[in-house]
Write an enzyme that holds these catalytic residues in place. Structure first.
Site, short mmCIF file in Angstrom:
data_model
loop_
_atom_site.label_atom_id
_atom_site.label_comp_id
_atom_site.label_asym_id
_atom_site.label_seq_id
_atom_site.Cartn_x
_atom_site.Cartn_y
_atom_site.Cartn_z
N GLU A 245 -5.49 -8.32 -1.35
CA GLU A 245 -6.18 -8.16 -0.06
C GLU A 245 -7.65 -7.86 -0.32
O GLU A 245 -7.96 -6.93 -1.09
CB GLU A 245 -5.59 -7.01 0.77
CG GLU A 245 -4.27 -7.31 1.39
CD GLU A 245 -3.82 -6.21 2.35
OE1 GLU A 245 -4.68 -5.59 3.00
OE2 GLU A 245 -2.60 -5.98 2.44
N GLU B 214 0.83 -1.20 0.00
CA GLU B 214 0.00 0.00 0.00
C GLU B 214 0.86 1.25 0.00
O GLU B 214 0.79 2.08 0.92
CB GLU B 214 -0.95 -0.02 1.19
CG GLU B 214 -1.90 -1.21 1.14
CD GLU B 214 -3.01 -1.17 2.17
OE1 GLU B 214 -2.78 -0.65 3.27
OE2 GLU B 214 -4.11 -1.67 1.89
C1 BG6 Z 1 -4.55 -3.14 4.62
C2 BG6 Z 1 -3.19 -3.55 5.10
O1 BG6 Z 1 -4.68 -1.77 4.74
O2 BG6 Z 1 -5.66 -3.54 5.32
C3 BG6 Z 1 -3.18 -4.72 6.06
O3 BG6 Z 1 -2.31 -3.81 4.05
C4 BG6 Z 1 -4.37 -4.60 6.99
O4 BG6 Z 1 -1.96 -4.75 6.72
C5 BG6 Z 1 -5.64 -4.66 6.16
O5 BG6 Z 1 -4.38 -5.56 7.98
C6 BG6 Z 1 -6.91 -4.63 6.98
O6 BG6 Z 1 -6.88 -3.55 7.86
P1 BG6 Z 1 -7.12 -3.75 9.41
O7 BG6 Z 1 -6.91 -2.43 10.01
O8 BG6 Z 1 -8.51 -4.24 9.54
O9 BG6 Z 1 -6.12 -4.76 9.83
#
Ligand code: BG6
Length: 493
Positions: A390, A202
């Site tokens: 993701e 990111e």
């Molecule tokens: C992304 C990141 O922003 O979202 C991850 O690359 C992160 O590291 C994921 O875990 C989900 O966000 P969160 O805050 O729910 O863990």
């Protein structure tokens, strides 16, 4: 209904700082995540620091655009504080068991990040820490047993803390060479074992969280712009190094991307959305597109930002742009210039509540259609292969007495997101390489540091304070995803 291409890479994703633990084992150095406390939906995670002259300690909100380490202070681990990255969910000791779960689900790929400080404990070391190299070697050998192709992020919010202390973080050009040395070392060492790499997780989070994304001790606009530039050049050098070592190695970009909607058809709202989208797309315009876009150069001119560059930088960016573009996408965000709307709720990019969409307990909008929109936008803009690395939903899952977890909401979310992806491939012709569901084994939330914001197919017994046995158990979604993979995405029931 058509399914997915045979070679489609189904799998799951993790990051060392949220999953691996073993923070002071095997010669590993400290990284930026290791000095971040836990928080919650309403209480921000904090970076702890120590004054080198007086010994006094303090903290500052870590996930914000203004996280600044005060003068004479250095980020540090403070006694009595709880740091979720230190044990996380202990992949360091559980990797064989966890990869066996992935194998059982039929994963074709597993996205993990390599803890830079495990390989180069101070970031600027000349020689790598052999014990660190051996750890990931064992991990990749384990993946190979199940035919799982690793996808490795070189830097996922894990800048070695020494680079912040000695150099101020990524705003210093020296970091380019340190990163190049790291990239070359691991590309060579794992040649034949790892084909797919990502440089910075990111990368556009430099805008919103410069300490997290770039280890910056001072987040001035000038420093953020310079840090982004330095990461672009470092990425290009990594692509060059990979191709020189072996043309089969592919190095991708990783962008946080979520479609943005205007709340009304007021042109002022459309312009607001256009500018908000540029804030993210700037990063892929450079790293994947190979050029600085005019809108960003004009912004720098207006703000008096002057980048420290070298003549070869721009040639490198063009010649060694990313081989593919990967991105995270959890939902959409909605924006308006109007005041008379409910501003509560929102998500990663903190928009407003979209009345057509449900949210999870953390206010993240659930919007499967936005995945198809995201895929089309990015494919039309760059014409390069895409990879969703993701996607998923955080939920406070409850484990039953018998160890089962009935996460029907997760199955529902994933089903619709996978359908949306399938449409982008079959209806729109998008070239999509794979899909790695975020947090496939429960891990620590990056944004809040909580354990209860769970994403996994496998439950891990650990709570927000670090209590629990770390015992693993399969959720209902585990069996569902296994079926999805074995039917190439045809059976989503
Ligand atoms: C992304 C990141 O922003 O979202 C991850 O690359 C992160 O590291 C994921 O875990 C989900 O966000 P969160 O805050 O729910 O863990």
């Amino acid at each position: 209904m058509k399914g997915f291409p045979k070679e489609f890479l189904w799998g799951g994703a993790t990051a060392a700082n949220q999953y691996e633990g073993g923070w002071n084992e095997g010669g590993k150095g400290i990284n930026t995540s290791d000095v971040m406390t836990s928080g919650s939906h309403t209480v921000p995670r904090r970076v702890t620091y120590k004054n080198v002259k007086t010994g006094e300690t303090g903290s500052v909100a870590g996930f914000g655009p203004d996280a600044k380490i005060p003068e004479d202070c250095i980020p540090a681990v403070i006694d009595g504080e709880y740091y979720p990255s230190h044990v996380a969910t202990d992949f360091y000791h559980y990797f064989k068991e966890d990869i066996a779960y992935m194998g059982e689900m039929g994963f074709k790929t597993f996205r993990l990040s390599m803890n830079w400080a495990r390989i180069f404990p101070n970031g600027d070391d000349v020689e790598p820490n052999v014990e660190g190299l051996k750890f990931y070697d064992a991990v990749f050998d384990e993946c190979a047993k199940y035919g799982i192709e690793p996808l490795v992020t070189l830097s996922h919010y894990e800048t070695p803390i020494n680079l912040t202390i000695q150099y101020g973080g990524w705003s210093n050009r020296k970091c380019i060479n340190f990163f190049e040395n790291y990239a070359k070392t691991v590309f060579k060492y794992y040649e034949g074992k790892v084909k797919y790499w990502l440089t910075f997780n990111e990368i556009n989070c430099m805008e919103f969280a410069p300490f997290v994304a770039g280890g910056l001790s001072d987040p001035s606009p000038q420093n953020k712009a310079q840090a982004a530039h330095n990461q672009f050049v470092a990425s290009a050098k990594a692509v060059r190094a990979a191709h020189e070592i072996n043309d089969e190695i592919k190095v991708g970009q990783m962008l946080a991307y979520q479609p943005m909607y205007a709340y009304t058809c007021d042109p002022a709202d459309q312009l607001m959305v256009m500018e908000a989208a540029q804030t993210s797309l700037f990063y892929s315009d450079v790293q994947t597109g190979g050029h600085y876009p005019a809108y960003r150069l004009k912004k720098y001119e207006r703000e008096g930002i002057v980048l420290d560059t070298e003549p070869e930088d721009f040639q490198l960016l063009e010649k060694y742009s990313a081989d593919f573009l990967s991105f995270s996408c959890y939902g959409s965000s909605t924006f308006t210039t109007h005041d008379d709307v409910d501003k509560s709720g929102g998500n990663l990019f903190m928009g407003i509540k979209n009345p057509y969409l449900e949210t999870n307990a953390w206010g993240w909008a659930i919007d499967p259609a936005c995945l198809r929109i995201a895929l089309n936008t990015l494919y039309d803009r760059y014409h390069k292969p895409l990879w969703i690395v993701e996607n998923g939903i955080g939920w406070d899952d409850k484990k039953e007495e018998d160890g089962s977890v009935h996460d029907t909401y997760r199955i529902e979310y994933l089903r619709k997101n996978i359908e949306s992806m399938r449409d982008a491939i079959n209806i729109d012709g998008v070239d999509l390489m794979g899909y790695t569901m975020w947090g496939c084994i429960d891990l620590v939330s990056a944004g809040t540091g909580e354990m209860k914001k769970r994403y996994g197919f496998v439950y891990v017994d650990r709570d927000d304070k670090g209590n629990g046995t770390l015992e693993r158990s399969r959720k209902d979604s585990f069996y569902w995803y296994k079926k999805v993979i074995s039917t190439q995405g045809k059976d989503l029931d």
